[in-house]
Design an enzyme around this catalytic site. Structure first.
Site, PDB file in Angstrom:
ATOM      1  N   GLU A  84      -2.554  -2.227  -6.715  1.00 16.74           N
ATOM      2  CA  GLU A  84      -1.975  -0.915  -6.402  1.00 16.74           C
ATOM      3  C   GLU A  84      -0.529  -0.763  -6.888  1.00 16.74           C
ATOM      4  OE1 GLU A  84      -2.691  -0.302  -2.219  1.00 16.74           O
ATOM      5  OE2 GLU A  84      -4.840  -0.038  -2.543  1.00 16.74           O
ATOM      6  N   GLU A  93     -13.698  -2.407  -4.850  1.00 20.25           N
ATOM      7  CA  GLU A  93     -13.719  -2.084  -3.407  1.00 20.25           C
ATOM      8  C   GLU A  93     -14.559  -0.837  -3.128  1.00 20.25           C
ATOM      9  OE1 GLU A  93      -9.798  -1.957  -1.658  1.00 20.25           O
ATOM     10  OE2 GLU A  93      -9.048  -3.566  -2.936  1.00 20.25           O
TER      11      GLU A  93
HETATM   12  C1  GLA Z   1      -6.706  -1.482  -0.162  1.00 13.97           C
HETATM   13  C2  GLA Z   1      -6.609  -2.978  -0.340  1.00 13.97           C
HETATM   14  C3  GLA Z   1      -7.685  -3.708   0.389  1.00 13.97           C
HETATM   15  C4  GLA Z   1      -7.828  -3.188   1.812  1.00 13.97           C
HETATM   16  C5  GLA Z   1      -8.029  -1.699   1.780  1.00 13.97           C
HETATM   17  C6  GLA Z   1      -8.159  -1.137   3.170  1.00 13.97           C
HETATM   18  O1  GLA Z   1      -7.694  -0.919  -0.908  1.00 13.97           O
HETATM   19  O2  GLA Z   1      -6.667  -3.337  -1.694  1.00 13.97           O
HETATM   20  O3  GLA Z   1      -7.397  -5.066   0.420  1.00 13.97           O
HETATM   21  O4  GLA Z   1      -6.695  -3.508   2.553  1.00 13.97           O
HETATM   22  O5  GLA Z   1      -6.904  -1.110   1.178  1.00 13.97           O
HETATM   23  O6  GLA Z   1      -8.839  -1.951   4.027  1.00 13.97           O
END
Ligand code: GLA
Length: 398
Positions: free
Chosen positions: A182, A297
């Site tokens: 991020e 994710e």
């Molecule tokens: C982001 C992070 C993850 C997790 C999510 C929320 O996407 O990369 O590791 O913390 O937020 O759970």
């Protein structure tokens, strides 16, 4: 895909989970961890009320010619009899520790390492023939404040030492790492004339620029020359944000910084077009021959909230209650079918990972506010949802 307020709530959750996992897993400095439960191979496959039988390996085997299929799990879930652990072992071939590899879990105090809970997940995954995604070496959340202290030379040395210690500890056990998480600017709604591409974070502010990204990748390559190194970000399905992610990757490659791939979190909503996600994959493979794409994710929230919900918890969509509306389950299934049909035609995609096993496992039950959400492939009872059936069986009628 959350703002600072929601993140703060998540931090609390992460802290609670860490406490739970250390309570049942132990650390490298305490008593040996509780033995990890072995899931009996004779566990009968779950049969849903509609008569569908989830055969062993159905999900991962459906994509065995295309990419690995992973999920996230916590150390406190990998006990004998845990339904999510059983499903993970039966259906996935990659595990991402959800919290246990984040800097505030590994090194809450400078120079003191607590690998216990992460070791527990990693060894469990390997003993179940799964590989592990290391997530994440550098993030502006879940990171103790000491990382940002001192001169740039001190910050750099500390970061390099941390990355080296962590990657050497997991040498041979984790060969895929989200090196930075991020780092792309979130000021996307102003279009390309915003403040991008670099995100204004604690890391950026401590260093005064984005050099920490270069430091991290260079240290990671030196610590584990054979490991695959990723930059992972959310909302890459948004072309404005993806343009900025591309700018960062371009810059890294131009400077000879070692990066092997881009991770797309893909925290989607029911109205997100699959085409945007697929365009993000194509952007990477069209411009950067040889770079890998991972979906890191994946989940599909049933809520579409205004920005104020993420910023201040106000005007959030009302709770849908405990039963998933059938038309929403169908929309989720259609979206994921379209996405997976696109992903299998893209050879640069080597791994697709959902962020949790059962709907009740998901962070989206708590962020941006506490509500029942249905973002994953298995429901709360552990039954395969229409989305799972839609991506594993093209003849399944949604
Ligand atoms: C982001 C992070 C993850 C997790 C999510 C929320 O996407 O990369 O590791 O913390 O937020 O759970």
């Amino acid at each position: 895909m959350v703002d600072i307020t929601a993140r703060q709530r998540l931090k609390l959750l992460a802290g609670a989970a860490a406490l739970m996992s250390s309570a049942c897993g132990g650390s490298s400095t305490s008593a040996p961890p509780t033995p990890i439960g072995v899931i009996p191979p004779t566990t009968p496959p779950p049969t849903s009320p509609t008569g569908f039988t989830l055969s062993e390996g159905l999900l991962r085997d459906s994509f065995r010619n295309n990419f690995s299929v992973g999920t996230a799990i916590t150390a406190n879930q990998i006990n004998a009899g845990d339904l999510s652990a059983t499903l993970a072992q039966s259906q996935f071939n990659v595990i991402t520790p959800e919290y246990e590899l984040k800097p505030d879990q590994i090194a809450p105090t400078e120079g003191e390492y607590n690998f216990g809970p992460a070791d527990r997940i990693v060894d469990w995954a390997l003993s179940n023939n799964m590989t592990v995604r290391g997530h994440a070496l550098v993030w502006h959340e879940a990171t103790p404040a000491y990382f940002y202290e001192g001169t740039n030379a001190q910050i750099r040395t500390r970061l390099e030492n941390y990355i080296t210690a962590v990657m050497e500890h997991f040498a041979g056990r984790i060969t895929v790492w989200d090196v930075v998480n991020e780092v792309t600017s979130v000021d996307i709604y102003r279009g390309n004339d915003g403040v991008g591409p670099d995100r204004d974070t604690e890391w950026f502010n401590a260093v005064g620029n984005a050099d920490y990204i270069d430091w991290a990748f260079n240290a990671a390559r030196a610590a584990a020359p054979g490991a695959q190194l990723f930059l992972s970000d959310y909302e890459t399905e948004n072309p404005f944000k993806m343009n900025w992610t591309m700018e960062i990757v371009r810059r890294l490659l131009e400077r000879g910084v070692p990066i092997d791939g881009v991770g797309h979190q893909f925290h989607l909503q029911l109205n997100t077009p699959a085409s945007g996600a697929l365009a993000a994959i194509d952007a990477v493979s069209n411009e950067f021959a040889g770079l890998i794409n991972h979906v890191t994710e994946l989940d599909v929230s049933f809520y579409q909230d205004p920005g104020t919900c993420w910023q201040s918890g106000t005007n959030c969509s009302p709770d849908l209650g405990p039963m998933a509306p059938p038309e929403m389950l169908a929309t989720q299934a259609s979206l994921l079918r379209e996405l997976f049909l696109g992903l299998v035609t893209r050879p640069s995609v080597e791994s697709v990972n959902v962020w949790g096993v059962r709907d009740n496992d998901s962070w989206l039950n708590f962020a941006p506010t506490q509500r029942t959400n249905f973002p994953l492939l298995f429901d709360r009872a552990g039954d395969a949802k229409p989305a799972l059936r839609a991506i594993t069986d093209q003849n399944y009628v949604i």
